[in-house]
Structure formats: C-alpha cells, structure tokens
Design a protein around this motif. Structure first.
Motif, short mmCIF file in Angstrom:
data_model
loop_
_atom_site.label_atom_id
_atom_site.label_comp_id
_atom_site.label_asym_id
_atom_site.label_seq_id
_atom_site.Cartn_x
_atom_site.Cartn_y
_atom_site.Cartn_z
N ARG A 1 22.73 -1.25 131.48
CA ARG A 1 22.97 -2.15 132.62
C ARG A 1 23.35 -3.55 132.15
N TRP A 2 22.69 -4.03 131.09
CA TRP A 2 22.86 -5.44 130.70
C TRP A 2 23.55 -5.63 129.35
N ARG A 3 24.11 -4.57 128.77
CA ARG A 3 24.66 -4.70 127.43
C ARG A 3 25.84 -5.65 127.34
N ASN A 4 26.53 -5.87 128.46
CA ASN A 4 27.64 -6.83 128.44
C ASN A 4 27.20 -8.24 128.80
N GLN A 5 25.94 -8.40 129.16
CA GLN A 5 25.43 -9.72 129.52
C GLN A 5 24.54 -10.32 128.43
N VAL A 6 23.94 -9.50 127.62
CA VAL A 6 23.03 -9.95 126.56
C VAL A 6 23.67 -9.65 125.22
N ALA A 7 24.08 -10.68 124.51
CA ALA A 7 24.74 -10.51 123.21
C ALA A 7 23.83 -9.76 122.24
N GLY A 8 24.40 -8.76 121.59
CA GLY A 8 23.65 -7.98 120.60
C GLY A 8 22.93 -6.78 121.17
N LEU A 9 22.86 -6.67 122.50
CA LEU A 9 22.11 -5.57 123.10
C LEU A 9 22.82 -4.24 122.92
N SER A 10 24.14 -4.26 122.88
CA SER A 10 24.90 -3.02 122.75
C SER A 10 24.57 -2.29 121.45
N ALA A 11 24.45 -3.06 120.35
CA ALA A 11 24.13 -2.43 119.06
C ALA A 11 22.74 -1.79 119.10
N LEU A 12 21.80 -2.45 119.76
CA LEU A 12 20.45 -1.91 119.87
C LEU A 12 20.45 -0.65 120.74
N GLU A 13 21.26 -0.65 121.79
CA GLU A 13 21.36 0.52 122.67
C GLU A 13 21.89 1.74 121.92
N GLN A 14 22.84 1.53 121.02
CA GLN A 14 23.40 2.65 120.27
C GLN A 14 22.36 3.29 119.36
N VAL A 15 21.47 2.47 118.80
CA VAL A 15 20.40 3.01 117.97
C VAL A 15 19.45 3.84 118.82
N LEU A 16 19.11 3.33 120.00
CA LEU A 16 18.21 4.06 120.89
C LEU A 16 18.84 5.37 121.35
N ALA A 17 20.16 5.38 121.58
CA ALA A 17 20.83 6.61 121.99
C ALA A 17 20.66 7.70 120.94
N VAL A 18 20.74 7.33 119.68
CA VAL A 18 20.54 8.32 118.60
C VAL A 18 19.11 8.84 118.63
N GLN A 19 18.15 7.94 118.83
CA GLN A 19 16.75 8.37 118.89
C GLN A 19 16.52 9.33 120.06
N LEU A 20 17.10 9.00 121.22
CA LEU A 20 16.92 9.87 122.39
C LEU A 20 17.53 11.25 122.16
N SER A 21 18.64 11.30 121.46
CA SER A 21 19.26 12.59 121.14
C SER A 21 18.30 13.46 120.35
N ASN A 22 17.52 12.84 119.47
CA ASN A 22 16.53 13.59 118.69
C ASN A 22 15.33 13.99 119.54
N TRP A 23 14.86 13.07 120.37
CA TRP A 23 13.68 13.35 121.17
C TRP A 23 13.95 14.37 122.28
N PHE A 24 15.20 14.42 122.74
CA PHE A 24 15.54 15.38 123.79
C PHE A 24 16.26 16.58 123.19
N ASP A 25 15.70 17.10 122.13
CA ASP A 25 16.22 18.31 121.52
C ASP A 25 16.30 19.41 122.58
N VAL A 26 17.47 20.03 122.68
CA VAL A 26 17.70 20.98 123.77
C VAL A 26 16.74 22.16 123.75
N GLY A 27 16.25 22.50 122.56
CA GLY A 27 15.33 23.61 122.47
C GLY A 27 14.00 23.35 123.16
N MET A 28 13.72 22.09 123.47
CA MET A 28 12.46 21.75 124.11
C MET A 28 12.55 21.78 125.64
N LEU A 29 13.76 21.81 126.18
CA LEU A 29 13.91 21.71 127.63
C LEU A 29 13.50 23.01 128.31
N GLU A 30 12.86 22.87 129.44
CA GLU A 30 12.40 24.02 130.22
C GLU A 30 13.29 24.19 131.45
#
Length: 414
Positions: free
Chosen positions: A111-140
């Motif tokens: 929501r705010w990555r274009n308003q807060v300088a540097g937030l976009s880079a942090l968001e990309q790191v979190l996206a990678v983490q979420l990809s790991n935490w939401f491993d498809v094999g765990m979904l019900e």
C-alpha cells in the motif's frame, strides 16, 4: 561462545523501547536496529520484537505507516547482500507467533511502498519469506457448500473478486449440486480462507458467464457433465498478492473433482481479461491495423493515434447492440493478440500470467461473454477460456518461457 547481549545493553534497549511505546512519534532507530542485527537468540531484541508486533497489530493505518517508516530508517546502512532484513522478519514471526502479522505487514508495504522511500526493497524480502512460509504442501483444501458455517459463506461473499455475489439466493446457487466451491487454508491461519475456487460442472465448455452465474439457472444433470469450468479464483489476502502457488491449486481441485466425478474429461476456465480495454485504448492505428477485418478501416487507422481508443468504444457498444460481423471478428482478433503480449518473460495480462504460467493454453476467445458493468469496462465484454490438459502443462510452460504462449488452432485462425 553464546551470542547474547550483556544485561546492561539489554536493559538499555528495553529502556529505549519503553520510551517510544509511550509516545506517538517514530520509535528510536537505535532500538529497532537491533531487530536486524542481533542474533535470533538475543533475548532483549526478541522482547522488543514482541512489543513491536503487538503495537503494530493494534495500530491504526497512520501509525502503521509510521512504524514501517521506522523499520526502514533503522535499517539504513546495512549491507544489501546481508541477511539482516530476512532476520528481521524471521524474528518478528517467531516472537509474535502470528503468521497473520506477516501477511498484514506485506499488505501495508504494498500500500505504501511508493510513499515511503526504501519500503519497496523491504517488501521484496518479505515476499520471499512468505513464499517459504506458505509452502503449498501445507495448505488444506475444504469443500464449501450450503451447509458450511454462515461465517465462511459470508467471507466468500465478501472476498469474491471476479463476479460479485449479490444475494443469499445468488450464494446458494454458487454452491448448488452442479457447482463446486473450495477454499484453501493455512494451518497457522486456520479460520482465514486464503483462496476461493469456484467451479461449474457442464456438458460443454462455457462461453457466457451471465448464464453460468444466473441464480435462476436450472440445475444441470451431473450425469451429463464432462467439463469442469473454473470461473472464479479469488485471493482473499492482499499481503499474498504475487505469491505463486503454481499449478498446485488447480491440480488439487482437479484431483478432488475426479475422485468424486470420474466421468469428467476436460478442465478449462472462463476468465476475464482485466487489462484489455486499457491496453487497447493506448494503441495507435499503426499497432492494430493488421488485426482489423475491414480493408477500409485498416487504411483509415494507419495514421490515427487514437484508433485504439475508438475501438474500445466500438467494442463496448457492440456488447449492448450487435453490430456488423466485422466488428465482432476484429474484437476477437485484438483480444487474442493482447493475450499473447509479454512483458519480459511474463504475459502482460495478470490473469493470463497466472493460467499460462501454470501450463494452460489459450483455447477460445468469447464475444459478449461478460456484459456486467465491470466486464464491459475492463475487457469490452470479452472473456477467454484457458484449457488445462494435464499431460501438456510442462510443454506449455516451456513454450511460454521461450516467448511463445500456446494457443489453440481456433485462436490462431482468428
């Protein structure tokens, strides 16, 4: 030697933390920086992480934006190639024990990555983490029907992002005997459906979504159903936008359908083209003239920079009142061309990106298939069928990677 803080340093961190917890301005960057740098066994930094997470979840939108800005500010100067940022998110997840916090964090970052300088880079790191935490094999996978809890049906109504559910009568038809609706859940977010998949069981490949979702439509004979049509796939969590679950989702649903209805033979979608009207409206005549059916129209468009916008108006008008066959044919050809457009290695259209990336092929483009206000606005009323053939998925993905999305002969002949 254990990597822990001395008592004096730990007390100093907590003192600084308590000061900013009692104030409305940004937290002390010196305190927050320890969330990046301290070892994951550091007790003082971990207590700080729990406090930060609690405050974030309780904060309103403006305070959340300030807290995110504080995270970015605290990380200034850290080496880009280090794992400091991923350590920050691993710590927040471990100490808060709330996966929902991480999903909300990313939604706010988007929501705010274009308003807060540097937030976009942090968001990309979190996206990678979420990809790991939401491993498809765990979904019900859970089947939703009229007997499901009312709270879950209400969530389906709220989150339906493709074709709005306008009444409880409409809702009841969506989960009737000739329909199937499924939701995917993560065990750490057990009461939050992540994705809804809606399916119609039909005799033929559907070409008109109005007929498909009409609450008054008679029930189809399941004994004659040979097609499963995926007509709505809705992601309920903005924080998971762009997190790919690959072809796992539809594969799981197909397996579930076949276990119940082994006579099903074919699997396809009836999908919107949400970017078509916007794309076409920006095209000049020199870009689209080869797709125009009439020779005189091709000549007229050649020097017209507004030809694409004129065709958007013309196609939208053709949905309400049938025009000449040449208009319909041109609309189908333009849509087929649009669906094959790539940005880098990925399809330009977001829905095409999902289905072609999962190994489907562009099977058929349908005229006046979505006459809703949204459908006419976004795609001039056109829709597309993507066909899923299990033994062709890998080959189709390879062709897409080579820059040549797979299409049927009927699309090639347009």
């Amino acid at each position: 030697m254990p990597d822990t803080e001395t008592p004096s340093r730990g007390a100093g961190l907590l003192d600084r933390l308590s000061r900013w917890l009692d104030r409305d301005h940004l937290p002390d960057p010196a305190a927050v920086r320890s969330l990046y740098e301290a070892a994951l066994t550091d007790s003082a930094a971990n207590r700080l992480a729990r406090q930060w997470a609690d405050r974030y979840l309780a904060a309103d939108a403006e305070e959340r934006r300030c807290l995110l800005a504080g995270l970015v500010h605290a990380g200034i100067g850290l080496e880009a190639e280090s794992d400091h940022s991923s350590r920050l998110f691993r710590r927040l997840y471990a100490e808060s024990d709330r996966l929902v916090l991480m999903v909300e964090l990313r939604a706010d970052m988007l929501r705010w990555r274009n308003q807060v300088a540097g937030l976009s880079a942090l968001e990309q790191v979190l996206a990678v983490q979420l990809s790991n935490w939401f491993d498809v094999g765990m979904l019900e996978l859970r089947h939703i029907n009229w007997d499901s809890p009312a709270s879950l049906l209400e969530k389906l109504i709220r989150y339906e992002a493709v074709h709005a559910i306008r009444s409880w009568e409409d809702m009841r038809r969506r989960v009737a005997a000739d329909r199937r609706c499924y939701a995917f859940f993560h065990p750490r977010m057990n009461d939050v459906p992540l994705i809804f998949v809606e399916v119609a069981l039909t005799e033929d490949m559907a070409a008109d979504v109005q007929a498909l979702i009409d609450p008054g439509r008679p029930l189809a004979d399941l004994g004659k159903a040979r097609w499963a049509i995926f007509y709505s796939i809705s992601n309920t969590q903005r924080g998971l936008r762009g997190i790919s679950f690959g072809n796992f989702l539809l594969k799981r649903v197909i397996e579930e359908l076949l276990s119940e209805l082994p006579k099903l033979k074919s699997f396809a979608t009836l999908s919107p083209m949400p970017g078509f009207a916007d794309w076409l409206g920006k095209r000049g005549g020199d870009e689209i003239q080869e797709y125009l059916s009439d020779k005189a129209e091709r000549q007229a468009a050649a020097q017209d920079p507004g030809a694409g916008a004129a065709w958007v108006d013309r196609l939208r008008g053709g949905v309400a009142e049938p025009g000449p066959e040449s208009t319909r044919r041109t609309g189908l050809r333009l849509a087929a061309h649009y669906l094959q457009q790539l940005r880098g290695a990925d399809p330009l259209d977001p829905v095409a990106r999902f289905h072609l990336g999962n190994g489907a092929r562009i099977e058929r483009v349908n005229w006046a298939a979505d006459r809703s206000a949204k459908g006419v606005e976004q795609s001039c009323g056109l829709m597309v069928n993507y066909l899923y053939e299990p033994d062709q998925l890998d080959e189709n993905r390879a062709r897409l990677a080579a820059g040549k999305p797979r299409t049927s002969r009927s699309v090639q002949w347009l």
